[in-house]
Design a protein around this motif. Structure first.
Motif, PDB file in Angstrom:
ATOM      1  N   HIS A 135       0.796  -1.326   0.068  1.00  0.00           N
ATOM      2  CA  HIS A 135       0.009   0.087  -0.110  1.00  0.00           C
ATOM      3  C   HIS A 135       0.883   1.237  -0.008  1.00  0.00           C
ATOM      4  O   HIS A 135       1.636   1.269   0.958  1.00  0.00           O
ATOM      5  N   THR A 136       0.771   2.184  -0.985  1.00  0.00           N
ATOM      6  CA  THR A 136       1.437   3.364  -1.167  1.00  0.00           C
ATOM      7  C   THR A 136       0.563   4.586  -1.611  1.00  0.00           C
ATOM      8  O   THR A 136      -0.535   4.427  -2.101  1.00  0.00           O
ATOM      9  N   VAL A 137       1.041   5.803  -0.966  1.00  0.00           N
ATOM     10  CA  VAL A 137       0.032   7.090  -1.229  1.00  0.00           C
ATOM     11  C   VAL A 137       0.907   7.952  -1.900  1.00  0.00           C
ATOM     12  O   VAL A 137       2.202   8.304  -1.646  1.00  0.00           O
ATOM     13  N   HIS A 138       0.534   8.560  -2.986  1.00  0.00           N
ATOM     14  CA  HIS A 138       1.105   9.703  -3.795  1.00  0.00           C
ATOM     15  C   HIS A 138       0.586  10.949  -2.865  1.00  0.00           C
ATOM     16  O   HIS A 138      -0.560  11.157  -2.483  1.00  0.00           O
ATOM     17  N   TYR A 139       1.680  11.993  -2.782  1.00  0.00           N
ATOM     18  CA  TYR A 139       1.172  13.407  -2.237  1.00  0.00           C
ATOM     19  C   TYR A 139       1.834  14.374  -3.061  1.00  0.00           C
ATOM     20  O   TYR A 139       2.750  14.404  -4.075  1.00  0.00           O
ATOM     21  N   ARG A 174       1.182  13.407 -13.848  1.00  0.00           N
ATOM     22  CA  ARG A 174       2.410  12.562 -13.979  1.00  0.00           C
ATOM     23  C   ARG A 174       1.797  11.192 -14.320  1.00  0.00           C
ATOM     24  O   ARG A 174       0.769  10.506 -13.760  1.00  0.00           O
ATOM     25  N   LEU A 175       2.863  10.408 -15.108  1.00  0.00           N
ATOM     26  CA  LEU A 175       2.510   8.950 -15.264  1.00  0.00           C
ATOM     27  C   LEU A 175       3.803   8.252 -14.492  1.00  0.00           C
ATOM     28  O   LEU A 175       4.876   8.578 -14.532  1.00  0.00           O
ATOM     29  N   TYR A 176       3.431   7.493 -13.466  1.00  0.00           N
ATOM     30  CA  TYR A 176       4.269   6.864 -12.656  1.00  0.00           C
ATOM     31  C   TYR A 176       4.427   5.368 -12.996  1.00  0.00           C
ATOM     32  O   TYR A 176       3.749   4.865 -13.600  1.00  0.00           O
ATOM     33  N   TRP A 177       5.550   4.939 -12.989  1.00  0.00           N
ATOM     34  CA  TRP A 177       5.738   3.518 -13.138  1.00  0.00           C
ATOM     35  C   TRP A 177       6.694   2.856 -11.874  1.00  0.00           C
ATOM     36  O   TRP A 177       7.564   3.265 -11.343  1.00  0.00           O
ATOM     37  N   TYR A 178       6.339   1.674 -11.268  1.00  0.00           N
ATOM     38  CA  TYR A 178       6.754   0.886 -10.513  1.00  0.00           C
ATOM     39  C   TYR A 178       7.122  -0.551 -10.809  1.00  0.00           C
ATOM     40  O   TYR A 178       6.393  -1.099 -11.431  1.00  0.00           O
ATOM     41  N   SER A 179       8.318  -0.966 -10.343  1.00  0.00           N
ATOM     42  CA  SER A 179       8.720  -2.424 -10.430  1.00  0.00           C
ATOM     43  C   SER A 179       7.990  -3.274  -9.518  1.00  0.00           C
ATOM     44  O   SER A 179       7.669  -2.939  -8.430  1.00  0.00           O
ATOM     45  N   PHE A 187       5.506  -3.665  -4.945  1.00  0.00           N
ATOM     46  CA  PHE A 187       6.122  -2.847  -6.029  1.00  0.00           C
ATOM     47  C   PHE A 187       6.715  -1.627  -5.291  1.00  0.00           C
ATOM     48  O   PHE A 187       6.498  -1.229  -4.083  1.00  0.00           O
ATOM     49  N   LEU A 188       7.729  -1.322  -6.097  1.00  0.00           N
ATOM     50  CA  LEU A 188       8.772  -0.289  -5.909  1.00  0.00           C
ATOM     51  C   LEU A 188       8.942   0.838  -6.828  1.00  0.00           C
ATOM     52  O   LEU A 188       8.935   0.577  -7.908  1.00  0.00           O
ATOM     53  N   TYR A 189       8.593   2.100  -6.350  1.00  0.00           N
ATOM     54  CA  TYR A 189       8.838   3.248  -7.223  1.00  0.00           C
ATOM     55  C   TYR A 189      10.076   3.131  -8.121  1.00  0.00           C
ATOM     56  O   TYR A 189      11.155   3.070  -7.638  1.00  0.00           O
ATOM     57  N   GLU A 190       9.986   3.443  -9.576  1.00  0.00           N
ATOM     58  CA  GLU A 190      11.006   3.714 -10.231  1.00  0.00           C
ATOM     59  C   GLU A 190      11.384   5.234 -10.821  1.00  0.00           C
ATOM     60  O   GLU A 190      12.455   5.659 -10.637  1.00  0.00           O
ATOM     61  N   ASN A 191      10.267   5.643 -11.239  1.00  0.00           N
ATOM     62  CA  ASN A 191      10.322   7.086 -11.983  1.00  0.00           C
ATOM     63  C   ASN A 191       8.853   7.630 -12.537  1.00  0.00           C
ATOM     64  O   ASN A 191       8.108   6.673 -12.262  1.00  0.00           O
ATOM     65  N   SER A 192       8.887   8.671 -12.867  1.00  0.00           N
ATOM     66  CA  SER A 192       7.762   9.180 -13.370  1.00  0.00           C
ATOM     67  C   SER A 192       8.025  10.138 -14.659  1.00  0.00           C
ATOM     68  O   SER A 192       9.056  10.628 -14.869  1.00  0.00           O
ATOM     69  N   LEU A 193       6.891  10.510 -15.280  1.00  0.00           N
ATOM     70  CA  LEU A 193       7.007  11.052 -16.519  1.00  0.00           C
ATOM     71  C   LEU A 193       6.044  12.466 -16.266  1.00  0.00           C
ATOM     72  O   LEU A 193       4.944  12.327 -15.917  1.00  0.00           O
ATOM     73  N   ALA A 194       6.499  13.760 -16.189  1.00  0.00           N
ATOM     74  CA  ALA A 194       5.672  14.847 -16.212  1.00  0.00           C
ATOM     75  C   ALA A 194       5.020  15.089 -17.577  1.00  0.00           C
ATOM     76  O   ALA A 194       5.602  15.231 -18.581  1.00  0.00           O
ATOM     77  N   PHE A 195       3.865  15.568 -17.351  1.00  0.00           N
ATOM     78  CA  PHE A 195       2.876  15.956 -18.377  1.00  0.00           C
ATOM     79  C   PHE A 195       2.660  17.503 -18.279  1.00  0.00           C
ATOM     80  O   PHE A 195       2.881  17.998 -17.296  1.00  0.00           O
ATOM     81  N   PRO A 196       2.027  18.300 -19.433  1.00  0.00           N
ATOM     82  CA  PRO A 196       2.029  19.804 -19.141  1.00  0.00           C
ATOM     83  C   PRO A 196       0.908  19.735 -18.061  1.00  0.00           C
ATOM     84  O   PRO A 196      -0.094  19.139 -17.709  1.00  0.00           O
TER      85      PRO A 196
END
Length: 348
Positions: A135-139, A174-179, A187-196
């Protein structure tokens, strides 16, 4: 013949998950039949062999901000298609909005829009839902003070090889991806892509070749073409969904044909479907927008070998059937009535 499972909001006449069977070529469909009585099953998915259906349940809007998330599993009768409730779990946090099950039916992943959380649950051998394992939460917040006052996770998807979870966060643009560790379901955070800023990425679909992905942005009513590699995502292109900008419209769903040649997206407000041609380089060419023939087209699906599109109209209490032309264009055929507030279509 097509067998379809329809999730609904139960705010008015609907009582849960319905089934319709018919032939889109002739326009002959059965009357919607109630298959499972449950509170607002607004998103659904199958397990690997399609013997178990998973559905989230949403509380009425006036109490959803405080209601805990709930997801249920139903056994499908292989002879009749009827659904029998098998298990249910209540989340430690707020209501869910989207879910996904991996191709080997090991874990169920669900996300909450209101609390921006991502959760994974172990699945038992019979398909029932087991314990919460991660369980993880974005802030944070975005630039739109009304819609992006907090992070808002809107959907969860697997990468083509299922080594990653891909998460669209509307609130953070943002689009996040987790392994994913499939031995544990963590699952473990890897990186994210910023959108406008203020675009609001909502839903995603991967190209069948696994090298491209397409994201619809709810707030800006745009579609983004992305390149995908082991290093992650890169934006290639951004196109408008609407012929004319409309601040009262919001994008909803995105789908791609099995051959990867055409992409479609729905927009609520103007209530349209927009068609795109997909090139070998992943770039899109806009074909046209078409009236959805439904009000508030929150979801749609390609059916009958991708020869037709079925579009759910939440506010028109109907499903609209379109035939796909060879050039990717759409031709309205007929509608299916008798179903209150349809919002999710799950082909069998």
């Amino acid at each position: 013949m097509e067998s379809l499972y329809i999730g609904t909001y139960t705010d008015r006449q609907s009582e849960g998950i319905y089934g319709v069977t018919g032939d889109p070529e002739t326009g002959r469909w059965s009357s919607p039949a109630l298959l499972a009585k449950t509170l607002s099953p607004t998103y659904m998915c199958w397990n690997t062999d399609r013997r178990v259906l998973y559905a989230i349940s949403e509380e009425p809007s006036e109490i959803a901000s405080q209601a805990r998330g709930k997801v249920m599993s139903y056994r499908r009768d292989p002879e009749t298609g009827a659904l029998t409730e098998q298990s249910s779990v209540t989340a430690p946090g707020l209501a869910f909005c989207h879910l996904a099950v991996d191709s080997q039916s090991r874990y169920l992943f669900a996300v909450s829009y209101r609390e921006a959380s991502i959760q994974s649950y172990r699945l038992r051998p019979d398909g029932s839902i087991g314990d919460l394992v991660c369980h993880t939460v974005h802030y944070g917040k975005g630039v739109n003070p009304e819609r992006q006052e907090n992070a808002h996770v809107h959907s969860v998807w697997f990468s083509p090889d299922e080594t990653r979870l891909c998460i669209c966060d509307l609130g953070l643009d943002r689009l996040y991806w987790y392994s994913v560790d499939w031995s544990t379901g963590r699952f473990l955070y890897e990186n994210s892509l910023a959108f406008p800023g203020a675009s609001g990425p909502r839903h995603l679909v991967f190209h069948p070749n696994g090298h491209f992905a397409y994201v619809v942005a709810e707030l800006s009513c745009q579609i983004f073409a992305l390149a995908y590699t082991q290093e992650g995502f890169q934006i290639l292109q951004c196109l408008e969904l609407l012929d004319e900008a409309d601040p009262d419209s919001t994008a909803a769903a995105v789908r791609i044909t099995g051959d990867g040649r055409f992409v479609y997206a729905s927009t609520r407000g103007q209530d349209v479907l927009t068609a795109f041609r997909c090139g070998e380089d992943g770039y899109l060419t806009r074909i046209a927008q078409y009236p959805a023939r439904t009000a508030h087209p929150r979801d749609f699906q390609l059916i009958h070998g991708d020869a037709y599109i079925l579009c759910a109209g939440r506010d028109s209490d109907s499903l609209a059937v379109f035939q796909r032309k060879a050039d990717g264009g759409l031709q309205y055929e007929h509608s299916i009535a008798g179903l209150s507030m349809p919002v999710c279509i799950l082909p069998f």
